[in-house]
Design an enzyme around this catalytic site. Structure first.
Site, short mmCIF file in Angstrom:
data_model
loop_
_atom_site.label_atom_id
_atom_site.label_comp_id
_atom_site.label_asym_id
_atom_site.label_seq_id
_atom_site.Cartn_x
_atom_site.Cartn_y
_atom_site.Cartn_z
N GLU A 1 10.04 28.55 -7.51
CA GLU A 1 10.03 27.01 -7.19
C GLU A 1 9.15 26.31 -8.03
O GLU A 1 8.90 26.86 -9.15
CB GLU A 1 9.42 26.88 -5.48
CG GLU A 1 10.31 27.50 -4.40
CD GLU A 1 10.14 26.73 -3.24
OE1 GLU A 1 9.27 25.96 -3.11
OE2 GLU A 1 10.65 27.19 -2.34
N ASP B 122 10.90 27.55 3.40
CA ASP B 122 9.25 27.69 3.01
C ASP B 122 8.60 27.76 4.38
O ASP B 122 7.34 28.21 4.42
CB ASP B 122 8.86 26.26 2.42
CG ASP B 122 9.52 26.23 0.88
OD1 ASP B 122 9.99 27.15 0.39
OD2 ASP B 122 9.29 25.27 0.47
N HIS C 24 12.47 20.19 14.27
CA HIS C 24 11.57 19.69 12.93
C HIS C 24 12.37 18.94 12.01
O HIS C 24 12.06 18.63 10.71
CB HIS C 24 11.30 21.24 12.31
CG HIS C 24 10.03 21.60 12.94
ND1 HIS C 24 9.95 22.80 13.59
CD2 HIS C 24 8.90 21.33 12.63
CE1 HIS C 24 8.54 23.07 13.83
NE2 HIS C 24 7.91 21.92 13.33
P1 FAD Z 1 16.15 20.64 15.11
O1 FAD Z 1 15.63 19.94 14.02
O2 FAD Z 1 16.05 21.00 16.15
O3 FAD Z 1 17.88 20.53 14.89
C1 FAD Z 1 18.36 20.13 13.53
C2 FAD Z 1 20.09 19.91 13.68
O4 FAD Z 1 20.78 21.05 14.16
C3 FAD Z 1 20.32 18.93 15.03
O5 FAD Z 1 21.27 18.11 14.79
C4 FAD Z 1 20.49 19.72 16.01
O6 FAD Z 1 21.37 19.35 17.36
C5 FAD Z 1 21.24 20.96 15.42
N1 FAD Z 1 20.96 22.22 15.89
C6 FAD Z 1 19.80 22.51 16.36
N2 FAD Z 1 19.99 24.06 17.10
C7 FAD Z 1 21.23 24.40 17.11
C8 FAD Z 1 22.21 25.38 17.40
N3 FAD Z 1 21.59 26.47 17.85
N4 FAD Z 1 23.53 25.27 17.20
C9 FAD Z 1 23.95 24.16 16.49
N5 FAD Z 1 23.49 23.18 15.98
C10 FAD Z 1 21.86 23.17 16.31
N6 FAD Z 1 14.64 23.27 5.41
C11 FAD Z 1 14.76 24.06 4.48
O7 FAD Z 1 16.16 24.35 4.07
N7 FAD Z 1 13.94 24.66 3.51
C12 FAD Z 1 12.64 24.51 3.75
O8 FAD Z 1 11.68 25.23 2.87
C13 FAD Z 1 12.32 23.77 4.60
N8 FAD Z 1 10.82 23.51 5.10
C14 FAD Z 1 10.54 22.76 6.25
C15 FAD Z 1 9.04 22.68 6.34
C16 FAD Z 1 8.63 21.88 7.43
C17 FAD Z 1 7.26 21.83 7.67
C18 FAD Z 1 9.52 21.14 8.04
C19 FAD Z 1 9.33 20.39 9.40
C20 FAD Z 1 11.03 21.40 8.02
C21 FAD Z 1 11.37 22.04 7.06
N9 FAD Z 1 12.81 22.33 6.76
C22 FAD Z 1 13.26 23.21 5.62
C23 FAD Z 1 14.00 21.42 7.43
C24 FAD Z 1 14.55 22.14 8.45
O9 FAD Z 1 15.21 23.17 8.15
C25 FAD Z 1 15.18 21.21 9.31
O10 FAD Z 1 14.21 20.58 10.10
C26 FAD Z 1 16.17 22.05 10.34
O11 FAD Z 1 16.73 20.96 11.18
C27 FAD Z 1 15.75 23.14 11.03
O12 FAD Z 1 14.62 22.66 12.02
P2 FAD Z 1 14.77 23.02 13.75
O13 FAD Z 1 15.32 24.63 13.83
O14 FAD Z 1 13.71 22.52 14.35
O15 FAD Z 1 16.31 22.14 14.12
#
Ligand code: FAD
Length: 520
Positions: free
Chosen positions: A281, A165, A96
């Protein structure tokens, strides 16, 4: 899709590797059997591993690992370190991210969403045996989604206290950033609500860490952008779960009046005042075609639209007050008392009464509306920044009334809300402004493919505006940064960040997509 067709695709994908990837591909597949049996090069997995929610960056991994145990990840990383030219390893939660942060060109993507088996430490285990040292907690796999954590903890009447969120994000992914939402002003970000982690470092070592044991690694990993280790388990603090929520939106026509109300609400002293919002917020309503008024009763929409027409922009203060069956009789009075001190436009107050899960999972309902229209899987040129409180009005004037209005582009979803520095432990890797109160401002645009560049240019204008006006912002979910930008971003913590990288990931294997220590 027929099987022969899949086989042809698979064979094609084996052949279609760029020249530089040949060697890595060979090395990866000549590794220990524990590694190779978990690797996949099927086109669907490879294609998933080369994209993210941003839909603006694509990278080609040589393989996807589907780990079933922590040791699989450890063996993979150790094997990479043993090679003359180690390959990169990118943990992928739900991807994400918006700018390729969970991807790698020519390395291996570790599919953390595969790692959710409770028997191997990837599940959700709720423990409600409070001890004097720590209260209730839940042990969750690093690839676990927050929605699953919520549902499992609710079964025991418990819940994490700090959220994002949107809940279809993974524990490891948000803990690598910070994890913020309307609860942050009270409980700090999600990284502040962790008791213990299991991490596989960039050397392949499996380490348990906490504020007491291996504390340097613990603080490095929290907000560490995946640079020091892969989180395989997190112990998260829990509180008792409310059953329902009074969810309010109050409309303002003056940004400075709204921000002073927001700041007053987050500065209430919990030990003296008991009637404090549980969530706070703020957002904007601009006069544009994509105006979403679905929260508001149909009968009120015309007067809201005319308020927007009068002012150009309307500002929303959003707050929530949780309640349980026991407090059902008093909650209305509490809400009334809470808002009686606020200076919104008289009568422009709107309330919903929803279950706790419905409230926390609110963005999912937007997703379910947008997906079938093809509007969820479009590019997302997002910009998230932390702005010091002392300059938020200058920012509002320059960006909300200036840059966002003067461009021939949709403003998109714009969020802003304050939080306190004293709820963030400075030992963690996450970076925030050097001021006691600061705002997160999120410009969350959805773009068609032809307009991505225009949105990116507008984001650059916002950053340039801050630079020219001397507003000391920090990017949240930082991306598109040069080496100088990263040095500036980490400021006084840059030296420690580098030292920790040398200590835990000396060959710069992990999360290359962040672009901090590698170009990709
Ligand atoms: P990924 O995108 O898959 O990874 C993010 C990073 O972390 C990459 O560098 C990856 O290599 C690393 N990573 C992933 N898993 C691990 C692990 N287990 N150990 C170590 N490193 C790891 N963020 C907020 O803080 N508040 C919000 O309200 C919020 N709302 C959002 C709403 C939407 C619709 C979206 C799409 C995103 C939102 N986000 C929000 C952003 C979100 O926190 C980031 O996208 C975050 O990266 C988490 O997504 P993911 O778990 O898919 O991680």
């Amino acid at each position: 899709m027929g099987k022969p067709f899949l086989v042809v695709l698979w064979l094609t994908s084996i052949l279609v590797v760029s020249e530089g990837q040949d060697e890595t591909l060979l090395s990866v597949f000549q590794g220990p059997t524990e590694v190779t049996i978990r690797l996949s090069r099927d086109p669907v997995s490879l294609s998933e591993g080369s994209a993210d929610y941003g839909h603006m960056v694509h990278k080609s991994p040589v393989a996807i690992m589907n780990p079933v145990a922590t040791s699989d990840i450890s063996v993979l990383i150790k094997f990479s370190n043993s090679l003359t030219v180690p390959f990169k390893v990118a943990a992928r939660g739900e991807a994400h991210s918006v700018s390729g942060q969970a991807m790698t060109d020519g390395g291996v993507v570790v599919n953390m969403s595969n790692f959710r088996d409770v028997n191997n430490g990837g599940g959700v285990l709720v423990t409600s045996e409070s001890t004097a040292a720590i209260g209730d907690y839940v042990d969750v796999g690093g690839g676990q989604r927050w929605i699953d954590v919520l549902r499992d903890t609710l079964k025991r009447g418990l819940s994490p206290r700090s959220w994002t969120d949107y809940l279809y994000l993974t524990v490891g992914g948000t803990l690598s950033n910070a994890g913020i939402s309307g609860q942050t002003f009270r409980f700090g970000p999600q990284i502040q609500n962790v008791y213990e982690l299991d991490v596989v470092t960039g050397k392949g070592e499996e380490v348990t860490c906490s504020p007491e044991i291996n504390s340097d690694l613990f603080y490095a990993v929290l907000g560490g952008l995946g640079q020091f280790g892969i989180i395989t388990r997190a112990r998260i603090a829990l509180g008792s779960a409310p059953s329902r929520v009074k969810w309010l939106r109050l409309l303002y026509n003056d940004f400075s009046v709204l921000t002073s109300d927001q700041e007053r609400l987050i500065s209430m002293n919990e030990s003296v005042q008991t009637n404090i919002p549980n969530y706070l917020e703020g957002s904007l309503l601009h006069n544009e075609s994509s105006l979403d008024l679905s929260f508001y009763p149909q009968t009120d929409r015309p007067r809201i639209t005319s308020l927007i027409n009068q002012n150009g922009i309307v500002y929303i203060l959003e707050l929530a007050k949780y309640y349980t069956n026991d407090s059902q009789t008093t909650v209305d009075k509490e809400v009334e008392e809470l808002i009686s001190r606020l200076k919104f436009v008289p009568t422009f107050v709107f309330e919903k009464d929803v279950s706790y899960e419905e409230f926390l999972d609110r963005v999912r309902s937007d997703e379910l509306v947008l997906r079938p229209q093809g509007l969820w899987d479009l590019p997302h040129p997002w910009l998230n920044i932390f702005v010091p409180k002392s300059r938020i009005l200058d920012f509002g004037e320059g960006v909300f009334n200036g840059i966002l209005l003067n461009q021939n582009l949709s403003a998109g979803v714009v969020l802003f809300y304050p939080m306190s520095r004293n709820k963030w432990d400075d030992k963690m890797s996450a970076m925030i402004p050097d001021e006691e109160i600061f705002y997160v401002v999120s410009l969350l645009q959805t773009s068609t493919y032809d307009k991505v560049e225009a949105y990116q240019k507008r984001n650059q204008m916002v950053l340039q505006f801050c630079k020219d006006a001397g507003i000391q912002i920090k990017q949240y979910l930082p991306h598109n940064m040069t080496r100088n930008d990263w040095t500036d971003h980490f400021g006084v913590k840059w030296k420690v960040f580098q030292q920790r990288k040398a200590r835990y990931d000396p060959n710069h294997i992990l999360s290359p997509g962040q672009g901090i220590f590698t170009e990709q």
